[in-house]
Write an enzyme that holds these catalytic residues in place. Structure first.
Site, mmCIF file in Angstrom:
data_model
loop_
_atom_site.group_PDB
_atom_site.id
_atom_site.type_symbol
_atom_site.label_atom_id
_atom_site.label_comp_id
_atom_site.label_asym_id
_atom_site.label_seq_id
_atom_site.Cartn_x
_atom_site.Cartn_y
_atom_site.Cartn_z
ATOM 1 N N LYS A 126 0.776 -1.238 0.277
ATOM 2 C CA LYS A 126 -0.027 0.075 0.271
ATOM 3 C C LYS A 126 0.999 1.334 -0.001
ATOM 4 C CE LYS A 126 -4.006 -2.200 2.700
ATOM 5 N NZ LYS A 126 -4.065 -3.102 3.366
ATOM 6 N N ASP A 158 -10.789 3.210 4.240
ATOM 7 C CA ASP A 158 -11.216 1.393 5.090
ATOM 8 C C ASP A 158 -13.003 1.446 5.190
ATOM 9 O OD1 ASP A 158 -11.390 -0.591 3.485
ATOM 10 O OD2 ASP A 158 -9.736 -1.423 5.473
ATOM 11 N N GLN A 163 -3.943 -1.791 9.274
ATOM 12 C CA GLN A 163 -3.776 -3.057 9.092
ATOM 13 C C GLN A 163 -4.641 -4.211 10.233
ATOM 14 O OE1 GLN A 163 -3.091 -3.997 5.812
ATOM 15 N NE2 GLN A 163 -3.743 -5.635 6.668
#
Ligand code: NAP
Length: 280
Positions: free
Chosen positions: A55, A122, A99
């Protein structure tokens, strides 16, 4: 046996999303703003470290700044929330990605909830999830959004189709089910307690595999002509779908790698640029 007519190429879709960001990033830079994504990695899970690195590299290639915060596996919930709050309050940071998974001693939900909605690129907060379910989220979860982007890019009709989603996680199965429902599909969401799974999948016009089990979806589960989207990413670059067997019946299918994965990353970059524009 019918051969798959179409390989749904994630790299092509990802490139089209990223190409669209170039001018937008340039216009932001003229205003002195560099879109910035902060990624937080807790612990030393090698797959998570690889995802975070990918990423960060994708950000760099496009001129998006990325801040990588790495925390030890002994980090507590409070310590993690402190870090998130610092990033929440940093005006240079436009998106925050924690994450998943985090070490077991951390209350992952509490940590996700600490992310400010404007930076929840996200879609992991309760509010972000709910906005997505209502159909007006700024930032739906990236993998579900990537699956929809693939369907849109290839002009695959969704309205009135029977979509079967295998998996109900809060970042994947549930939000993609909601998004397909919002596009007027008839949606069945399956999970580990579903009985007669193969028979249900056999009814699907669109199959989304989000299980986390390599080659789980079998070729004879796929109705001739069905569309197969494989969100799975398992060790050895293997998806949740038995690709060779499923492509026999499918009319279109995403490969692994180069399917949903690159589109997920491109979507994360897009959400970071969206967030920076809103900030501007
Ligand atoms: P997860 O949180 O582990 O959820 C897996 C889901 O699969 C759960 O809802 C589980 O049901 C269901 N399931 C497990 N065994 C099953 C079975 N035998 N029959 C039917 N359903 C079953 O995983 P996730 O985070 O959603 O990820 C799913 C997959 O997507 C993984 O391969 C992951 O690596 C991949 N992924 C890819 C990307 C990408 O960018 N491409 C991003 C995120 C995740 P229960 O709810 O009943 O336990």
């Amino acid at each position: 046996m019918m051969k798959a007519k179409l390989i749904l190429d994630g790299n092509t879709v990802a490139t089209s999303i990223k190409d669209n960001l170039v001018g937008r990033i340039k216009r932001l830079s003229e205003k002195g703003i560099v879109p910035c994504l902060a990624t937080i990695l807790v612990g030393d899970d090698p797959s998570s470290a690889t995802y975070v690195k990918m990423k960060g590299n994708a950000c760099k290639r496009l001129g998006i700044e990325s801040i990588r915060v790495e925390l030890p596996s002994t980090t507590t919930t409070d310590e993690l929330i402190d870090v998130i709050n610092k990033l929440n309050n940093d005006p240079k940071v436009h998106g925050i990605l924690l994450q998943h998974p985090v070490p077991h001693q951390i209350d992952e939900r509490a940590a996700f909830e600490a992310i400010r909605i404007e930076k929840d690129v996200d879609g992991v907060t309760t509010l972000g999830f709910a906005q997505n379910a209502f159909g007006f989220a700024d930032f739906p979860s990236c993998t579900p959004a990537a699956i929809i982007a693939i369907l849109d890019y290839y002009n695959i009709p969704v309205e009135g189709k029977h979509a079967v989603v295998i998996g109900r996680s809060p970042i994947l199965g549930k939000p993609v089910s909601a998004m397909l429902l919002n596009k007027n599909a008839t949606v069945t969401t399956c999970h580990s307690r579903t009985t007669h799974l193969a028979e249900i999948v056999q009814l699907a016009d669109i199959v989304v595999a989000a299980v986390g089990k390599p080659k789980f979806v079998q070729g004879d589960w796929i109705k001739p002509g069905a569309i197969v989207l494989d969100a799975g990413y398992n060790e050895g670059n293997v998806g949740d779908v038995d690709y060779d067997a499923c492509m026999e019946n499918a009319s279109a299918i995403t490969p692994v790698p180069a399917g949903v994965g690159p589109v997920t990353i491109a979507t994360l970059l897009k959400h970071t640029v969206d967030a920076a524009e809103k900030f501007a």
